[in-house]
Design an enzyme around this catalytic site. Structure first.
Site, PDB file in Angstrom:
ATOM      1  N   LYS A  56       0.844  -1.211   0.000  1.00  0.00           N
ATOM      2  CA  LYS A  56       0.000   0.000   0.000  1.00  0.00           C
ATOM      3  C   LYS A  56       0.872   1.252   0.000  1.00  0.00           C
ATOM      4  O   LYS A  56       0.683   2.158  -0.807  1.00  0.00           O
ATOM      5  CB  LYS A  56      -0.925   0.018   1.241  1.00  0.00           C
ATOM      6  CG  LYS A  56      -1.794  -1.221   1.372  1.00  0.00           C
ATOM      7  CD  LYS A  56      -2.694  -1.159   2.589  1.00  0.00           C
ATOM      8  CE  LYS A  56      -1.966  -1.226   3.924  1.00  0.00           C
ATOM      9  NZ  LYS A  56      -1.302  -2.514   4.209  1.00  0.00           N
ATOM     10  N   ARG A 132     -10.387   0.169   8.455  1.00  0.00           N
ATOM     11  CA  ARG A 132      -9.857  -1.147   8.825  1.00  0.00           C
ATOM     12  C   ARG A 132     -10.896  -2.001   9.532  1.00  0.00           C
ATOM     13  O   ARG A 132     -10.601  -3.139   9.884  1.00  0.00           O
ATOM     14  CB  ARG A 132      -8.674  -0.939   9.772  1.00  0.00           C
ATOM     15  CG  ARG A 132      -7.338  -1.278   9.163  1.00  0.00           C
ATOM     16  CD  ARG A 132      -6.279  -0.903  10.176  1.00  0.00           C
ATOM     17  NE  ARG A 132      -5.046  -1.568   9.935  1.00  0.00           N
ATOM     18  CZ  ARG A 132      -4.028  -1.022   9.277  1.00  0.00           C
ATOM     19  NH1 ARG A 132      -4.133   0.174   8.752  1.00  0.00           N
ATOM     20  NH2 ARG A 132      -2.906  -1.685   9.160  1.00  0.00           N
ATOM     21  N   ARG A 171      11.923  -4.477   5.536  1.00  0.00           N
ATOM     22  CA  ARG A 171      11.585  -3.083   5.178  1.00  0.00           C
ATOM     23  C   ARG A 171      12.438  -2.075   5.959  1.00  0.00           C
ATOM     24  O   ARG A 171      12.677  -2.217   7.147  1.00  0.00           O
ATOM     25  CB  ARG A 171      10.110  -2.821   5.476  1.00  0.00           C
ATOM     26  CG  ARG A 171       9.740  -1.355   5.318  1.00  0.00           C
ATOM     27  CD  ARG A 171       8.281  -1.091   5.312  1.00  0.00           C
ATOM     28  NE  ARG A 171       7.543  -1.774   6.350  1.00  0.00           N
ATOM     29  CZ  ARG A 171       6.224  -1.895   6.352  1.00  0.00           C
ATOM     30  NH1 ARG A 171       5.512  -1.395   5.369  1.00  0.00           N
ATOM     31  NH2 ARG A 171       5.621  -2.533   7.326  1.00  0.00           N
ATOM     32  N   ARG A 204      10.720  -0.312  11.540  1.00  0.00           N
ATOM     33  CA  ARG A 204       9.593  -0.089  12.445  1.00  0.00           C
ATOM     34  C   ARG A 204       9.616  -1.104  13.575  1.00  0.00           C
ATOM     35  O   ARG A 204       9.989  -2.249  13.350  1.00  0.00           O
ATOM     36  CB  ARG A 204       8.274  -0.222  11.663  1.00  0.00           C
ATOM     37  CG  ARG A 204       7.862   1.059  10.995  1.00  0.00           C
ATOM     38  CD  ARG A 204       6.772   0.906   9.990  1.00  0.00           C
ATOM     39  NE  ARG A 204       5.629   0.091  10.379  1.00  0.00           N
ATOM     40  CZ  ARG A 204       4.550  -0.086   9.607  1.00  0.00           C
ATOM     41  NH1 ARG A 204       4.478   0.523   8.432  1.00  0.00           N
ATOM     42  NH2 ARG A 204       3.556  -0.843   9.996  1.00  0.00           N
ATOM     43  N   ARG A 215      -0.498  -8.991  13.589  1.00  0.00           N
ATOM     44  CA  ARG A 215      -1.107  -8.013  12.660  1.00  0.00           C
ATOM     45  C   ARG A 215      -1.910  -8.746  11.585  1.00  0.00           C
ATOM     46  O   ARG A 215      -2.993  -8.296  11.201  1.00  0.00           O
ATOM     47  CB  ARG A 215      -0.019  -7.148  12.014  1.00  0.00           C
ATOM     48  CG  ARG A 215       0.580  -6.120  12.978  1.00  0.00           C
ATOM     49  CD  ARG A 215       1.942  -5.618  12.523  1.00  0.00           C
ATOM     50  NE  ARG A 215       1.911  -4.832  11.302  1.00  0.00           N
ATOM     51  CZ  ARG A 215       2.994  -4.538  10.599  1.00  0.00           C
ATOM     52  NH1 ARG A 215       4.199  -4.947  11.001  1.00  0.00           N
ATOM     53  NH2 ARG A 215       2.895  -3.808   9.512  1.00  0.00           N
TER      54      ARG A 215
HETATM   55  P1  AP5 Z   1       4.824  -1.427   1.915  1.00  0.00           P
HETATM   56  O1  AP5 Z   1       4.386  -0.750   0.667  1.00  0.00           O
HETATM   57  O2  AP5 Z   1       5.567  -0.583   2.913  1.00  0.00           O
HETATM   58  O3  AP5 Z   1       3.613  -2.220   2.580  1.00  0.00           O
HETATM   59  P2  AP5 Z   1       2.259  -1.703   3.244  1.00  0.00           P
HETATM   60  O4  AP5 Z   1       1.145  -2.434   2.587  1.00  0.00           O
HETATM   61  O5  AP5 Z   1       2.210  -0.212   3.253  1.00  0.00           O
HETATM   62  O6  AP5 Z   1       2.472  -2.312   4.692  1.00  0.00           O
HETATM   63  P3  AP5 Z   1       2.304  -1.706   6.148  1.00  0.00           P
HETATM   64  O7  AP5 Z   1       3.060  -2.666   7.043  1.00  0.00           O
HETATM   65  O8  AP5 Z   1       2.700  -0.270   6.245  1.00  0.00           O
HETATM   66  O9  AP5 Z   1       0.789  -1.865   6.362  1.00  0.00           O
HETATM   67  P4  AP5 Z   1       0.049  -1.980   7.680  1.00  0.00           P
HETATM   68  O10 AP5 Z   1      -1.341  -1.884   7.186  1.00  0.00           O
HETATM   69  O11 AP5 Z   1       0.372  -3.153   8.531  1.00  0.00           O
HETATM   70  O12 AP5 Z   1       0.627  -0.778   8.554  1.00  0.00           O
HETATM   71  P5  AP5 Z   1       0.092   0.669   8.868  1.00  0.00           P
HETATM   72  O13 AP5 Z   1       1.250   1.575   8.932  1.00  0.00           O
HETATM   73  O14 AP5 Z   1      -1.063   1.043   8.000  1.00  0.00           O
HETATM   74  O15 AP5 Z   1       5.750  -2.665   1.505  1.00  0.00           O
HETATM   75  C1  AP5 Z   1       6.376  -3.479   2.471  1.00  0.00           C
HETATM   76  C2  AP5 Z   1       7.802  -3.848   2.017  1.00  0.00           C
HETATM   77  O16 AP5 Z   1       7.722  -4.667   0.856  1.00  0.00           O
HETATM   78  C3  AP5 Z   1       8.657  -2.630   1.636  1.00  0.00           C
HETATM   79  O17 AP5 Z   1       9.960  -2.848   2.081  1.00  0.00           O
HETATM   80  C4  AP5 Z   1       8.596  -2.586   0.099  1.00  0.00           C
HETATM   81  O18 AP5 Z   1       9.799  -2.065  -0.455  1.00  0.00           O
HETATM   82  C5  AP5 Z   1       8.391  -4.066  -0.259  1.00  0.00           C
HETATM   83  N1  AP5 Z   1       7.495  -4.227  -1.406  1.00  0.00           N
HETATM   84  C6  AP5 Z   1       6.362  -3.524  -1.687  1.00  0.00           C
HETATM   85  N2  AP5 Z   1       5.790  -3.978  -2.824  1.00  0.00           N
HETATM   86  C7  AP5 Z   1       6.569  -5.008  -3.248  1.00  0.00           C
HETATM   87  C8  AP5 Z   1       6.502  -5.900  -4.372  1.00  0.00           C
HETATM   88  N3  AP5 Z   1       5.489  -5.810  -5.275  1.00  0.00           N
HETATM   89  N4  AP5 Z   1       7.478  -6.847  -4.494  1.00  0.00           N
HETATM   90  C9  AP5 Z   1       8.487  -6.929  -3.592  1.00  0.00           C
HETATM   91  N5  AP5 Z   1       8.616  -6.103  -2.519  1.00  0.00           N
HETATM   92  C10 AP5 Z   1       7.670  -5.160  -2.347  1.00  0.00           C
HETATM   93  O19 AP5 Z   1      -0.524   0.468  10.336  1.00  0.00           O
HETATM   94  C11 AP5 Z   1       0.307   0.205  11.464  1.00  0.00           C
HETATM   95  C12 AP5 Z   1      -0.564   0.050  12.709  1.00  0.00           C
HETATM   96  O20 AP5 Z   1      -1.296   1.274  12.969  1.00  0.00           O
HETATM   97  C13 AP5 Z   1      -1.656  -1.027  12.636  1.00  0.00           C
HETATM   98  O21 AP5 Z   1      -1.144  -2.298  12.954  1.00  0.00           O
HETATM   99  C14 AP5 Z   1      -2.667  -0.492  13.687  1.00  0.00           C
HETATM  100  O22 AP5 Z   1      -2.253  -0.813  14.984  1.00  0.00           O
HETATM  101  C15 AP5 Z   1      -2.594   1.006  13.510  1.00  0.00           C
HETATM  102  N6  AP5 Z   1      -3.619   1.523  12.568  1.00  0.00           N
HETATM  103  C16 AP5 Z   1      -3.380   2.097  11.334  1.00  0.00           C
HETATM  104  N7  AP5 Z   1      -4.532   2.428  10.740  1.00  0.00           N
HETATM  105  C17 AP5 Z   1      -5.532   2.087  11.579  1.00  0.00           C
HETATM  106  C18 AP5 Z   1      -6.958   2.150  11.511  1.00  0.00           C
HETATM  107  N8  AP5 Z   1      -7.569   2.646  10.435  1.00  0.00           N
HETATM  108  N9  AP5 Z   1      -7.675   1.681  12.559  1.00  0.00           N
HETATM  109  C19 AP5 Z   1      -7.064   1.177  13.650  1.00  0.00           C
HETATM  110  N10 AP5 Z   1      -5.728   1.070  13.791  1.00  0.00           N
HETATM  111  C20 AP5 Z   1      -4.968   1.523  12.756  1.00  0.00           C
END
Ligand code: AP5
Length: 278
Positions: A56, A132, A171, A204, A215
């Site tokens: 994402k 979410r 990452r 992170r 997660r």
């Molecule tokens: P990356 O693009 O960084 O992945 P991502 O989908 O953004 O993953 P996140 O871990 O950031 O998502 P998340 O939903 O767990 O975390 P968030 O910060 O939203 O890619 C990952 C890696 O893979 C990178 O190194 C990249 O280079 C590589 N990559 C990407 N695409 C690739 C490909 N095609 N091939 C190979 N490699 C690739 O949330 C964190 C926490 O915040 C949650 O756990 C929760 O506690 C809280 N939170 C956030 N939003 C809410 C909400 N709405 N409600 C309640 N709690 C919330």
């Protein structure tokens, strides 16, 4: 004069095609800056869903650049609170490190306030990591209904859990800009340094195998139902996120109804406009 070669013409056409894409991007930006404001029906309003590590945060900035919209990543917003050591940040850090979800009220109010005040959202938005839960999705719908700006796309990046461990544990992040790298798939030019600023990269605290397992459990239990919610609304699309990033981007363009530019066609159209081709 040296003879004209086929590959010279092909190179020129490629260049012209790139220029045409750049012109279109600049015209889009002019639109955002006020010269040609977009109507609500023209602007991009979408959510990007998918499990942790699906990509994402990798794809959203490209959508932001293409459509000149804001990119609201709730995880980044929470991490900004953690960095500022606010009361919310302290509370959120505990929940994030346990792989749980921050309360719906807090998250909905965060998004509501950004959509109302962030100038970058005037042309539309990409929500990354929100909604979410079904409760968040319902409240988002209500909010957008009041503004008569319904969502256009709910895109799910689909990928098997088994591929996510390597992505998440490798990452690397540049905290100031949010730029992400990967130790193997997308390494920085210099070890642990941001390519643009040279500043130090970090991992992170929730990017470890144990927290990732939690997660993923939270995602399947609480966020997967959001997929069915948008399927019923008729705006859901799935994209295979196990492909390499460029292929994922092409699939996304397909969802948005963007045609892949055919180089010869694009080049020909400009050449004909300037009278170099009939
Ligand atoms: P990356 O693009 O960084 O992945 P991502 O989908 O953004 O993953 P996140 O871990 O950031 O998502 P998340 O939903 O767990 O975390 P968030 O910060 O939203 O890619 C990952 C890696 O893979 C990178 O190194 C990249 O280079 C590589 N990559 C990407 N695409 C690739 C490909 N095609 N091939 C190979 N490699 C690739 O949330 C964190 C926490 O915040 C949650 O756990 C929760 O506690 C809280 N939170 C956030 N939003 C809410 C909400 N709405 N409600 C309640 N709690 C919330």
């Amino acid at each position: 004069m040296a003879p004209i070669r086929d590959d010279t013409v092909t190179d020129l056409k490629d260049l012209v095609a790139k220029l045409e894409i750049r012109v279109r991007q600049l015209e889009d930006r002019l639109g955002r800056d006020g010269a040609k404001p977009r109507t609500p029906s023209q602007s991009m309003r979408m959510i990007l869903m998918g499990p942790p590590g699906a990509g994402k945060g990798t794809q959203a900035p490209k959508i932001k650049d293409k459509y000149c919209v804001c990119h609201l990543a709730t995880g980044d917003m929470l991490r900004a609170q953690v960095a500022k050591k606010t009361a919310l940040g302290r509370e959120a850090k505990k929940i994030m490190d346990q792989g749980g979800l921050v309360s719906d009220d807090i998250m909905v109010n965060m998004i509501k306030s950004e959509l109302a005040t962030n100038q970058e959202c005037a042309n539309g938005f990409i929500l990354d990591g929100f909604p979410r839960t079904v409760a968040q999705a319902e409240r988002l719908d209500q909010m957008l209904k009041e503004q008569q700006q319904p969502l256009k796309h709910a895109v799910e990046l689909q990928i098997d859990d088994s591929l996510l461990v390597a992505r998440v544990t490798g990452r690397l992040i540049h905290p100031a800009s949010g730029r992400t790298y990967h130790k193997i798939f997308n390494p920085p030019k210099e070890h642990m340094k941001d390519d643009v600023t040279g500043e130090h990269l970090i991992q992170r605290t929730d990017d470890n195998a144990e927290t990732l397992k939690k997660r993923l459990g939270t995602y399947h239990a609480q966020t997967a139902p959001v997929v069915s919610y948008y399927q019923k609304k008729g705006i859901w699309s799935g994209v295979d996120a196990s492909q390499e990033p460029g292929a994922v981007w092409k699939s996304l363009l397909g969802v948005f109804g963007e045609e892949k530019p055919a180089h010869t066609g694009m080049g020909s159209s400009i050449l004909s406009k300037i009278g170099l081709k009939s």
